[in-house]
Design an enzyme around this catalytic site. Structure first.
Site, PDB file in Angstrom:
ATOM      1  N   GLU A 273       0.827  -1.212   0.000  1.00  0.00           N
ATOM      2  CA  GLU A 273       0.000   0.000   0.000  1.00  0.00           C
ATOM      3  C   GLU A 273       0.858   1.258   0.000  1.00  0.00           C
ATOM      4  OE1 GLU A 273      -2.316  -0.329   3.583  1.00  0.00           O
ATOM      5  OE2 GLU A 273      -3.520  -1.988   2.834  1.00  0.00           O
ATOM      6  N   ARG A 312       1.974  20.032   6.412  1.00  0.00           N
ATOM      7  CA  ARG A 312       3.007  19.162   6.993  1.00  0.00           C
ATOM      8  C   ARG A 312       4.044  19.914   7.851  1.00  0.00           C
ATOM      9  NH1 ARG A 312       6.162  16.208   4.749  1.00  0.00           N
ATOM     10  NH2 ARG A 312       5.786  14.371   6.018  1.00  0.00           N
ATOM     11  N   CYS A 342      -3.579  33.687   9.729  1.00  0.00           N
ATOM     12  CA  CYS A 342      -3.404  34.362  11.019  1.00  0.00           C
ATOM     13  C   CYS A 342      -3.077  33.381  12.134  1.00  0.00           C
ATOM     14  CB  CYS A 342      -4.655  35.156  11.332  1.00  0.00           C
ATOM     15  SG  CYS A 342      -4.978  36.333  10.037  1.00  0.00           S
ATOM     16  N   GLU A 343      -1.930  32.757  12.052  1.00  0.00           N
ATOM     17  CA  GLU A 343      -1.454  31.838  13.090  1.00  0.00           C
ATOM     18  C   GLU A 343       0.059  31.828  13.007  1.00  0.00           C
ATOM     19  OE1 GLU A 343      -2.978  28.343  14.323  1.00  0.00           O
ATOM     20  OE2 GLU A 343      -4.920  28.507  13.325  1.00  0.00           O
TER      21      GLU A 343
HETATM   22  N1  LLP Z   1      -1.650   1.975   4.408  1.00  0.00           N
HETATM   23  C1  LLP Z   1      -2.180   2.423   5.559  1.00  0.00           C
HETATM   24  C2  LLP Z   1      -3.113   1.559   6.291  1.00  0.00           C
HETATM   25  C3  LLP Z   1      -1.861   3.706   6.032  1.00  0.00           C
HETATM   26  O1  LLP Z   1      -2.388   4.123   7.168  1.00  0.00           O
HETATM   27  C4  LLP Z   1      -0.980   4.521   5.285  1.00  0.00           C
HETATM   28  C5  LLP Z   1      -0.643   5.862   5.748  1.00  0.00           C
HETATM   29  C6  LLP Z   1      -0.449   4.013   4.082  1.00  0.00           C
HETATM   30  C7  LLP Z   1      -0.803   2.732   3.680  1.00  0.00           C
HETATM   31  C8  LLP Z   1       0.468   4.800   3.193  1.00  0.00           C
HETATM   32  O2  LLP Z   1       1.655   5.112   3.795  1.00  0.00           O
HETATM   33  P1  LLP Z   1       2.854   5.759   2.975  1.00  0.00           P
HETATM   34  O3  LLP Z   1       3.343   4.758   1.961  1.00  0.00           O
HETATM   35  O4  LLP Z   1       2.352   6.990   2.316  1.00  0.00           O
HETATM   36  O5  LLP Z   1       3.869   6.057   4.017  1.00  0.00           O
HETATM   37  N2  LLP Z   1      -0.003  12.723   6.804  1.00  0.00           N
HETATM   38  C9  LLP Z   1       1.264  12.106   7.145  1.00  0.00           C
HETATM   39  C10 LLP Z   1       1.307  10.651   6.761  1.00  0.00           C
HETATM   40  C11 LLP Z   1       0.198   9.828   7.374  1.00  0.00           C
HETATM   41  C12 LLP Z   1       0.236   8.400   6.932  1.00  0.00           C
HETATM   42  C13 LLP Z   1      -0.982   7.674   7.341  1.00  0.00           C
HETATM   43  N3  LLP Z   1      -1.073   6.346   6.850  1.00  0.00           N
HETATM   44  C14 LLP Z   1       2.382  12.914   6.486  1.00  0.00           C
HETATM   45  O6  LLP Z   1       2.100  13.915   5.840  1.00  0.00           O
HETATM   46  O7  LLP Z   1       3.555  12.567   6.644  1.00  0.00           O
END
Ligand code: LLP
Length: 420
Positions: A273, A312, A342-343
């Protein structure tokens, strides 16, 4: 590898000058490189060649239809966490038989929609969810294929907000209690218990936590098989990191190599994933300097993108490189790059050495393709940015900049408030 590069002093995306995009589309805008997206997906998928696998792109990282379409055309599936993501995946042409559904709070309505759509499998995260899956499937005279998402209690050595496989995190079912849950689930008439899943965190820069998780999952599969529960799918989640600054994450090839070596079970289909590793470095946030100011102690570069466009840095203290769209050879200064919200938390970079930028100059906030637009909001009533896909010397607006009308869509002043 990505296709944002300088030709002489001008920053280009593939064969299109970024400055031209600013002129024609305006700022702020997300710019994605089609070639980068396609190559990243293919590289990741090819790394697993020879073993049965499905690459389910994690839609939360970037769910724009055009982007997801690139991957569905290459046979990619999707990892979804909401009815909205399912809707988008289907609109983008993803084969429902290649969709997996994770998340701790799937409602009965979400489950019904996914069952009716014929998705591959639900990654169930609690005993109550397993019961709901069984009930809804029974009501619909269907069988729900499920994996149990286990929490293997592994430290992924990443930011605490994005680590998900520790026992204090809300995700999955404690691996020590998993066998018991599997046995209960296997008794339920409307479930086909066919998989095991985990996701230990995001932005991982070494392979060892993945290998450790896989080892634990394999042991569990062996135990389950002895109890007559046959597991056909192993979903290892996402999480492979990228270079934002100086990180040196493993190449997908190295990651796949380590996974292959540890997995060594040919009767399983592996599900992956990935999100960030595919889209992260394939997109930038293009912004224009509005003003510069100096507090005497500090220099500020005020740009027209803000925390509502890219949260981020504010939320995780994340680093995004800031590059001038035109290099001038001017000296460098240390400045905070801030937005108009405004933060005090509204910044894109802090204490950053950048080429002197002046009002009207353009800057590229790099590595913004993952969790950039998808986490954006309308805070301060700011219309969300346009999204553009560059392909060779062409470009396509893949999401129009929002308008003021978009901002108030669905809002109503009730009659009793209309009277003066
Ligand atoms: N599968 C599941 C069940 C997940 O919860 C996530 C990410 C992924 C796959 C994908 O993960 P990746 O390959 O993108 O690392 N907003 C945060 C990242 C949150 C990730 C949440 N889950 C950021 O901007 O770093």
């Amino acid at each position: 590898m990505h296709h944002f590069h300088y030709k002489e002093s001008e920053l280009y995306c593939e064969d299109v000058p970024i400055a031209l995009l600013a002129q024609e589309i305006g700022t702020p805008a997300y710019i994605y490189s089609h070639a980068t997206l396609e190559t990243h997906f293919r590289t990741f998928d090819n790394a697993f060649k020879g073993i049965p696998h499905i690459v389910c792109f994690s839609m939360k990282s970037n769910s724009n239809l055009a982007i997801v379409r690139i991957f569905s055309r290459q046979g990619g599936g999707a990892d979804i966490v909401s009815g909205g993501e399912l809707y988008r995946a289907l609109k983008a042409g993803v084969d429902p038989a290649r969709i997996v559904y994770s998340g701790v709070g799937k409602t009965a309505e979400d489950i019904e929609y996914a069952l009716a759509s014929g998705i591959l499998m639900f990654n169930a995260e609690s005993s109550q969810e397993i019961a709901t899956l069984n009930q809804v499937a029974g009501r619909m005279k269907k069988k729900a294929s499920i994996a149990i998402r286990v929490n293997p209690d592994i430290d992924p050595h990443t930011h605490p907000y994005i680590s998900t496989g520790l026992k204090e995190n809300k995700f999955g079912i404690d691996i020590r209690k998993a066998v018991e849950q599997y046995k209960l689930a296997a008794e339920l008439r409307h479930l086909d218990v066919c998989g095991i899943s985990c996701h230990i965190g995001s932005q991982l820069t070494t392979v060892s936590p993945f290998v450790e998780a896989l080892g634990k999952l394999k042991q569990l599969i062996a135990t389950l098989r002895k109890s007559g529960i046959s597991i056909r799918y192993l979903d290892l989640g996402g999480g492979l990191g990228i270079t934002y600054d100086k990180e040196k994450p493993p190449h997908p090839q190295e990651y796949a190599g380590a996974v292959r070596e540890e997995l060594n079970m040919e009767d399983l289909t592996l599900i992956l994933e990935p999100g960030r590793v595919i889209v992260g470095n394939a997109g930038i946030l293009l912004t224009r300097v509005v003003y510069t100011k100096s507090s005497g102690e500090k220099e500020f570069i005020v740009v027209d993108a803000a925390m509502n466009d890219l949260i981020r840095p504010s939320l995780y203290g994340s680093f995004h490189a800031v590059q001038p769209v035109r290099t001038t050879g001017k000296e460098k200064i240390k400045a905070d790059i801030v937005g108009p919200i405004c933060e005090s938390g509204d910044f894109l970079a802090k204490e950053r050495e950048v080429q002197v930028l002046e009002a009207g100059d353009l800057a590229a906030i790099m590595s913004a393709g993952a969790y950039g637009f998808s986490m954006s909001s309308n805070y301060n009533s700011r219309p969300r940015a346009a999204e553009v896909m560059v392909s060779g010397s062409d470009y396509h607006v893949i999401r129009a900049r929002e308008t003021y009308e978009d901002l108030i869509r669905g809002e109503k002043i009730p009659d009793f408030l209309k009277k003066a």
